[in-house]
Design an enzyme around this catalytic site. Sequence first.
Site, PDB file in Angstrom:
ATOM      1  N   ASP A   1       0.719  -1.153   0.126  1.00 56.31           N
ATOM      2  CA  ASP A   1      -0.001   0.054  -0.078  1.00 56.31           C
ATOM      3  C   ASP A   1       0.883   1.125   0.100  1.00 56.31           C
ATOM      4  O   ASP A   1       1.059   1.818   0.857  1.00 56.31           O
ATOM      5  CB  ASP A   1      -0.915   0.305   1.064  1.00 56.31           C
ATOM      6  CG  ASP A   1      -1.788   1.266   1.299  1.00 56.31           C
ATOM      7  OD1 ASP A   1      -2.201   1.767   0.360  1.00 56.31           O
ATOM      8  OD2 ASP A   1      -2.288   1.549   2.134  1.00 56.31           O
TER       9      ASP A   1
ATOM     10  N   THR B   1       2.021   4.379  -2.736  1.00 56.00           N
ATOM     11  CA  THR B   1       1.730   4.999  -4.466  1.00 56.00           C
ATOM     12  C   THR B   1       3.144   4.968  -4.759  1.00 56.00           C
ATOM     13  O   THR B   1       4.105   5.399  -4.126  1.00 56.00           O
ATOM     14  CB  THR B   1       1.429   6.170  -4.332  1.00 56.00           C
ATOM     15  OG1 THR B   1      -0.235   6.051  -3.659  1.00 56.00           O
ATOM     16  CG2 THR B   1       1.166   6.762  -5.700  1.00 56.00           C
TER      17      THR B   1
END
Length: 185
Positions: free
Chosen positions: A42, A44
């Site tokens: 998790d 980006t």
Amino acid sequence: ALGLATPMSIMAGVGRGAGAGVLIKSAEALEHFEKVDTLVLDKTGTLTEGKPAVVAISTNEFDETELLRLAASLENRSEHPLAHAIVSAAAARSITLVEPSEFDSPTGKGVVGMVDGKRLALGAERYLAELGVNVSPLSDSAEAMRADGATAIYAAVDGIVRGVFSIADPLKATTPEALAALRAQ
């Protein structure tokens, strides 16, 4: 007490992890890791490009280009990465933006303001509901976008939902190969 692992195998595992840049917090954590069958990332930019982009626009009896022009004009004042995705989509289509007025960006909700005499609101379903906008005409489209892993951003013009933007962070070109290597291990 520790399970079946010997102190020597634990030391070897911690050392091997350190050599690969992985910090192992404790011997117990290392033992529990044997039972892991799912890896969740998790962050980006780990598997994605880290640059969200508009991948689709669904409209409700409204011109798509005009909706993008209005939305990008309003979002041009925002610093949010999803706002940048909408502005970039307009730039890719060479759409000329205008300066909004009465701009407001409640943290974590969305944006509102006036563009060309029209009151615009952009955000998630909950935010538009707070503003009294019924998003149900486009809720199926938004749900399909979310099922594809995208973020759905609703756009209302003068209190009526007129569109929903599908914004996703494209996978890096190396991601499929990296995932295949992880599966193989």
